[in-house]
Write an enzyme that holds these catalytic residues in place. Sequence first.
Site, PDB file in Angstrom:
ATOM      1  N   SER A  50       0.842  -1.200   0.000  1.00 33.75           N
ATOM      2  CA  SER A  50       0.000   0.000   0.000  1.00 33.75           C
ATOM      3  C   SER A  50       0.875   1.247   0.000  1.00 33.75           C
ATOM      4  O   SER A  50       0.399   2.338  -0.307  1.00 33.75           O
ATOM      5  CB  SER A  50      -0.919   0.016   1.232  1.00 33.75           C
ATOM      6  OG  SER A  50      -0.173  -0.196   2.422  1.00 33.75           O
ATOM      7  N   ASP A  88       5.511  -7.171   2.875  1.00 34.01           N
ATOM      8  CA  ASP A  88       4.739  -7.593   1.701  1.00 34.01           C
ATOM      9  C   ASP A  88       5.627  -7.954   0.520  1.00 34.01           C
ATOM     10  O   ASP A  88       6.504  -7.151   0.144  1.00 34.01           O
ATOM     11  CB  ASP A  88       3.883  -6.402   1.260  1.00 34.01           C
ATOM     12  CG  ASP A  88       2.420  -6.711   1.192  1.00 34.01           C
ATOM     13  OD1 ASP A  88       2.042  -7.884   1.301  1.00 34.01           O
ATOM     14  OD2 ASP A  88       1.649  -5.745   1.037  1.00 34.01           O
ATOM     15  N   GLU A 118      -0.094 -12.438  -1.812  1.00 33.76           N
ATOM     16  CA  GLU A 118      -1.499 -12.447  -2.200  1.00 33.76           C
ATOM     17  C   GLU A 118      -1.841 -13.660  -3.060  1.00 33.76           C
ATOM     18  O   GLU A 118      -1.072 -13.995  -3.976  1.00 33.76           O
ATOM     19  CB  GLU A 118      -1.823 -11.169  -2.993  1.00 33.76           C
ATOM     20  CG  GLU A 118      -1.649  -9.906  -2.181  1.00 33.76           C
ATOM     21  CD  GLU A 118      -2.041  -8.642  -2.939  1.00 33.76           C
ATOM     22  OE1 GLU A 118      -2.595  -8.734  -4.064  1.00 33.76           O
ATOM     23  OE2 GLU A 118      -1.785  -7.547  -2.394  1.00 33.76           O
ATOM     24  N   GLU A 185      -9.339  -9.588   2.941  1.00 37.17           N
ATOM     25  CA  GLU A 185      -9.650  -8.187   2.605  1.00 37.17           C
ATOM     26  C   GLU A 185     -10.913  -8.117   1.742  1.00 37.17           C
ATOM     27  O   GLU A 185     -11.058  -8.870   0.767  1.00 37.17           O
ATOM     28  CB  GLU A 185      -8.466  -7.566   1.846  1.00 37.17           C
ATOM     29  CG  GLU A 185      -8.749  -6.120   1.428  1.00 37.17           C
ATOM     30  CD  GLU A 185      -7.513  -5.344   0.987  1.00 37.17           C
ATOM     31  OE1 GLU A 185      -6.396  -5.901   1.056  1.00 37.17           O
ATOM     32  OE2 GLU A 185      -7.677  -4.186   0.573  1.00 37.17           O
TER      33      GLU A 185
HETATM   34  O1  KIV Z   1      -0.440  -3.423   1.416  1.00 36.79           O
HETATM   35  C1  KIV Z   1      -1.132  -3.373   2.443  1.00 36.79           C
HETATM   36  O2  KIV Z   1      -1.123  -2.409   3.217  1.00 36.79           O
HETATM   37  C2  KIV Z   1      -1.999  -4.509   2.718  1.00 36.79           C
HETATM   38  C3  KIV Z   1      -3.029  -4.338   3.787  1.00 36.79           C
HETATM   39  C4  KIV Z   1      -4.110  -3.460   3.331  1.00 36.79           C
HETATM   40  C5  KIV Z   1      -3.547  -5.644   4.278  1.00 36.79           C
HETATM   41  O3  KIV Z   1      -1.894  -5.504   2.089  1.00 36.79           O
END
Ligand code: KIV
Length: 269
Positions: A50, A88, A118, A185
């Site tokens: 994000s 992530d 994901e 989500e």
């Molecule tokens: O990238 C992110 O911040 C996320 C969250 C919204 C779970 O994947």
Amino acid sequence: MTAERKPWTVPMLAEAKQAGRKLAMLTAYDAGFARAMDAAGIDLVLVGDSLGMVVQGRTSTLPVTVDDIAYHTACVARGLSTALLVADLPFQADASPQRALDAATRFLQAGAVMAKLEGAGHKLEVIRHLVEREVPVCAHLGLTPQSVLRFGGFKVQGRDEAAAERLRREAREVQEAGASLLVLEGVPSPLAADITGALGIPTIGIGAGPHCDGQVLVLHDMLGLDSGHRRPRFVKDFLAEGGSVEGAFRAYAEAVRSGSFPDDAHSYR
Ligand code: KIV
């Protein structure tokens, strides 16, 4: 005097689920906010892709690179002492098991404890590859932002029975592949409740209703900042409630633990 808190470890997450102790997670991208989250008792901190939208000002997460996540993971790690740090895998960094392992290794060496990715399908092999090589994995299903082109926008998933059944199956599959945590989500609350009840690993909801084992919000959203994107229904401004940045983090953690957030107004049915 504040009681000493033990740093979170991966096995403690499943123990928390068994004990019915809800998990409060937020995204962070730098050491200053990470330190305030840690002080406020946030359990898990995510360096999410994000950051492409809220830090870099892009319209999706797709341009985020492994270097970006590695840099912000190192910054955030310096601010934490008890919260568990998740990083992530950005778009296509998990396209093959070896690419994912190379990226996740950088994140763990920068201070993360878990890598998030994901999807299911061919990602199940990636999850197994990471877990067998000592990289704890957080899976992410439902409205997966890296699928924005296929979805045609940021749209709630699992609304019809076939899609709901697919999500239930994928949730079981990521658990069987070895994931220790699952972010759900943008899914209807009753479906997230079903999935949460069927799994031994904790679920962390974002736009997935109150019955998940924990919640996550994006930092900028929960502080009421306008990031130039449409504000989703599940976002709540905790700065207005908490009165200060650390107060906002405390108010959020309390609301997650008591089950008062998210309420119906911040969930999908
Ligand atoms: O990238 C992110 O911040 C996320 C969250 C919204 C779970 O994947």
